[in-house]
Write a protein that holds these residues in place. Structure first.
Motif, short mmCIF file in Angstrom:
data_model
loop_
_atom_site.label_atom_id
_atom_site.label_comp_id
_atom_site.label_asym_id
_atom_site.label_seq_id
_atom_site.Cartn_x
_atom_site.Cartn_y
_atom_site.Cartn_z
N UNK A 76 32.70 -80.61 -30.62
CA UNK A 76 32.17 -79.80 -29.57
C UNK A 76 33.43 -79.92 -28.63
N UNK A 77 33.36 -78.87 -27.65
CA UNK A 77 34.40 -78.98 -26.52
C UNK A 77 33.53 -78.59 -25.32
N UNK A 78 34.00 -78.96 -24.14
CA UNK A 78 33.43 -78.66 -22.85
C UNK A 78 34.34 -77.79 -22.24
N UNK A 79 33.57 -76.81 -21.46
CA UNK A 79 34.39 -75.83 -20.66
C UNK A 79 34.67 -76.10 -19.35
N UNK A 80 33.32 -76.55 -18.53
CA UNK A 80 33.45 -76.87 -17.17
C UNK A 80 32.39 -77.57 -16.89
N UNK A 81 32.39 -78.10 -15.56
CA UNK A 81 31.42 -78.99 -15.12
C UNK A 81 30.48 -78.42 -14.07
N UNK A 137 38.83 -86.41 -28.59
CA UNK A 137 37.62 -86.46 -29.17
C UNK A 137 36.81 -85.27 -29.57
N UNK A 138 37.67 -83.93 -29.49
CA UNK A 138 36.76 -82.74 -29.86
C UNK A 138 36.15 -82.95 -31.30
N UNK A 194 30.69 -77.10 -31.62
CA UNK A 194 31.50 -76.39 -33.06
C UNK A 194 30.81 -76.68 -34.32
N UNK A 195 30.84 -78.08 -34.58
CA UNK A 195 29.74 -78.50 -35.68
C UNK A 195 28.58 -79.32 -35.20
N UNK A 223 46.93 -87.92 -16.39
CA UNK A 223 47.38 -86.45 -16.58
C UNK A 223 46.16 -85.86 -17.84
N UNK A 224 45.76 -84.80 -17.50
CA UNK A 224 44.80 -83.95 -18.04
C UNK A 224 45.26 -83.83 -19.47
N UNK A 225 44.08 -84.13 -20.57
CA UNK A 225 44.19 -83.78 -21.93
C UNK A 225 43.88 -82.29 -21.90
N UNK A 226 44.79 -81.44 -22.04
CA UNK A 226 44.36 -79.94 -22.37
C UNK A 226 43.72 -79.62 -23.77
N UNK A 227 42.84 -78.41 -23.51
CA UNK A 227 42.54 -77.72 -24.83
C UNK A 227 41.11 -78.05 -24.93
N UNK A 228 40.31 -78.10 -23.85
CA UNK A 228 38.96 -78.46 -23.90
C UNK A 228 38.45 -79.84 -23.87
N UNK A 229 37.68 -80.32 -22.93
CA UNK A 229 37.36 -81.66 -23.00
C UNK A 229 36.34 -82.04 -23.91
N UNK A 230 36.40 -83.19 -24.21
CA UNK A 230 37.41 -84.15 -24.08
C UNK A 230 38.27 -84.04 -25.41
N UNK A 231 39.64 -83.67 -24.96
CA UNK A 231 40.45 -82.96 -26.06
C UNK A 231 40.67 -84.01 -27.27
#
Length: 689
Positions: free
Chosen positions: A510-515, A504-505, A547-548, A494-502
């Motif tokens: 950081x967060x990843x929007x898309x590939x 370990x953000x 982010x940081x 199941x996907x971890x929601x909220x921006x990948x990799x949720x």
């Protein structure tokens, strides 16, 4: 429980199949084994039909004779349970014991490993055979090791028959308890897949389109566990009769079907069958990575190379031979990476059968005229001077995180792209080796604190417990390097929601929007901020939002131009790096060097022609130098104070490594491999401490 000292030194030998040969050949074999320095043979691996020619009728007379003969000539026995290839009578008696493919085809008699792991008739006969063998030979002085079955999962790692479907349902009931829990875990609200009775659940057989991803993942877990239960059944018999004899079963390196981290805890010593392709560009890297995971499965314990080819195999489309010297080099590499034993398949090349063109220690031409025989005999003599290596450890400050569950999940269909885990891992491994690192492999929930740097080439599947382990490691001062498309799903797919990799953000900052999955003709470029070095990017790139995190490298093209490609983030007392794409080997060497040096792990750029490993032997260090080039020599200027291991002879200041040449150099005190300075001037490499 496994004691290498009972063998009197390093193990050397082969699979031995005397039932393929007349009795007069057995005595010749025993004498040749003495000549070659053989001290252990694996016996009776494929002998079920000879030991039990008819159901319940056993014939051990020939095996008694062989074991007594070997013992009289100083050869110990790794005795197999003989269950790897059931006799034809078993399939005739139990037609449903033959395994079934995903397409519903029941396989036929004529090969090996022809059994359904769930079939009770097969299990009963196998258990009875093991009991008879164990009771008969429990006190024989030649018996040193039990060899359970053979290469589990090599041909059949999944059986899709009705019996296995029933076992699968039972496994699921134990795992989930209720259908509501299973439906939630499998996400059966999608495509109207909700189950109302356990009997409705089937294996992921061939379907009109993609099967449920979680169903597929649980099926792989079940299939590994189901075969493991076969192994446990046999081991229970052996340990009940012979608790003093250690137990092993031969692994196949990075075999997709079996979770070896789980399996290795069930044996006394890890053993491996390794067949790197001699025609490949880097067979030593293929072999070395396999050797390293075998050492890692039981926390650094030395292991046994149970099978390899002396020269060519018989099962590739084009079967390259091992050129003179390559067999010795790969065996020395195994010793450098923690092997306590070197064995081959097989002792004598067969005259008949599917493997008659597979090389042996004794080739078809006989020993007198065989180049292969001269090489195996010379290696056997050489090993007698290297007994000290049985006490050596292979220290590593760097680990690669690896998990079979992640492998299964990543390669389930219906992904953004067809990603294969092993090429990614191989690239990261090659980069670390060229930076002078010994490398361990570690499970995501293993002890990470042993390492200065933990690399994660890919962790698509990341359960909460694994993420917590990683977070704790970094916060306490570790350095983490995480690859692309990681932390995407939980243990249920199941996907971890909220921006990948949720999960370990915060660790990565950081967060990843898309590939950005790139087409075959598409390219991007990567530029490191400090050095300005640029590299091609193919296959995969990501839209990263720091982010940081600090940006260490950026993409140069398309709409992601100027966007982060590599980042670094301070988290607690440690640092976490993120690798946002599929980068070439040279780029991986560059960025891993930054991460290693940032963690105060010394590095050195090792030429591709040279393979170096450092092992710890008491209060000394052993430097294993291998020239992996088939035709070019290599000149080395060495540090002072080294002597040849096993010989004590002082070394010249300048040493020439011939093509496929090997040197083992022992140094007093501590020499960290990364601290060796390697400089190339003209045609000479200089190694200095």
């Amino acid at each position: 429980m496994f004691d290498i000292n009972s063998f009197g030194g390093l193990i050397y030998g082969a699979d031995y199949n005397p039932e393929q040969w007349p009795r007069e050949t057995w005595r010749e074999d025993a004498l040749l084994m003495q000549e070659a320095g053989v001290n252990l043979v694996s016996l009776a691996i494929f002998s079920w039909a000879h030991l039990e020619p008819h159901p319940g009728a056993y014939d051990f007379a020939w095996l008694d004779e062989v074991i007594d003969l070997l013992h009289a000539h100083g050869v110990n026995v790794n005795l197999a349970t003989a269950t790897a290839s059931p006799p034809p009578w078993l399939s005739l008696r139990y037609p449903d014991s033959r395994p079934v493919t995903a397409d519903g085809i029941r396989l036929e008699v004529g090969g090996r490993q022809l059994y359904c792991p769930s079939h009770q008739g097969f299990r009963t006969h196998a258990q009875q055979l093991v009991k008879h063998i164990a009771q008969r030979y429990q006190n024989h002085p030649a018996l040193k090791l039990w060899h359970v079955n053979n290469e589990y999962g090599c041909h059949i790692d999944q059986c899709f028959c009705a019996l296995c479907a029933g076992e699968f349902r039972g496994w699921l009931q134990r795992k989930y308890g209720t259908l509501d829990a299973l439906n939630a875990a499998w996400g059966t609200a999608f495509w109207s897949q909700r189950y109302g009775e356990w009997a409705e659940i089937q294996p992921p057989r061939r379907a009109p389109t993609y099967a449920n991803p979680t169903q597929q993942l649980d099926w792989r877990r079940f299939s590994s566990d189901n075969i493991l239960s076969l192994y446990r059944m046999e081991v229970a018999v052996l340990r009940g009769v012979t608790p003093h004899i250690p137990v092993t079963t031969n692994f196949l390196g990075f075999l997709p079907g079996l979770d070896y981290f789980k399996w290795a805890q069930e044996e006394d010593v890890v053993s491996l069958d390794a067949y790197p392709d001699p025609s490949g560009p880097t067979p030593h890297l293929e072999a070395g990575m396999t050797y390293d995971i075998m050492r890692s499965l039981r926390g650094g314990q030395r292991w046994i190379l149970m099978e390899q080819a002396t020269s060519a195999v018989n099962w590739r489309q084009r079967n390259a031979l091992k050129r003179p010297g390559l067999m010795r080099l790969l065996n020395h590499q195994a010793l450098a990476h923690g092997a306590n034993g070197l064995m081959f398949f097989q002792w004598r090349a067969s005259r008949a059968g599917a493997e008659k063109f597979h090389s042996g220690m004794v080739q078809h031409v006989g020993p007198e005229r065989s180049r292969t025989w001269r090489e195996v005999k010379a290696l056997g003599q050489e090993l007698k001077s290297l007994t000290e290596l049985t006490r050596a450890q292979v220290p590593a400050r760097v680990a690669i995180m690896f998990d079979w569950n992640n492998w299964w999940a990543l390669e389930i269909d219906s992904k953004p792209s067809t990603l294969k885990l092993m090429p990614i891992v191989q690239k990261w491994y090659a980069a670390l080796r060229q930076l002078g690192q010994n490398v361990d492999f570690v499970h995501p929930e293993g002890n990470l604190s042993d390492y200065d740097v933990v690399t994660v080439p890919n962790s698509y599947l990341l359960p909460q417990a694994s993420a917590d382990n990683i977070r704790r490691y970094v916060s306490e001062g570790g350095a983490l390097v995480t690859g692309y498309f990681s932390g995407i799903v939980d243990e249920h797919e199941h996907i971890h929601l909220g921006g990948y990799p949720a999960l370990l953000n915060d660790v990565l900052g950081l967060w990843v929007e898309e590939w950005m999955v790139m087409q075959p003709d598409e390219r991007n470029h990567l530029r490191f901020n400090g050095s300005g070095e640029t590299y091609d990017v193919r296959e995969w790139a990501e839209v990263i939002h720091p982010q940081e995190a600090e940006t260490l490298a950026t993409f140069e093209d398309d709409f992601i131009a100027g966007g982060p490609a590599v980042t670094r983030h301070s988290f607690g007392a440690g640092h976490a790096y993120y690798v946002g794409g599929d980068f070439p080997l040279a780029a991986m060497i560059h960025l891993l060097e930054l991460a290693l040096n940032g963690a105060s792990v010394p590095t050195c750029r090792i030429p591709a022609q040279l393979d170096i490993t450092l092992s710890q032997l008491g209060d000394t260090q052993v430097l294993h130098l291998l020239n992996v080039h088939p035709t070019e020599s290599l000149r080395l200027n060495l540090p002072e104070g080294g002597v040849r291991l096993g010989k004590g002879a002082a070394l010249p200041q300048t040493l020439t490594l011939a093509p496929y040449g090997v040197e083992l150099i022992q140094f007093p005190g501590t020499v960290h491999l990364g601290e060796l300075q390697i400089q190339q001037a003209a045609e000479t490499l200089t190694l200095s401490h």
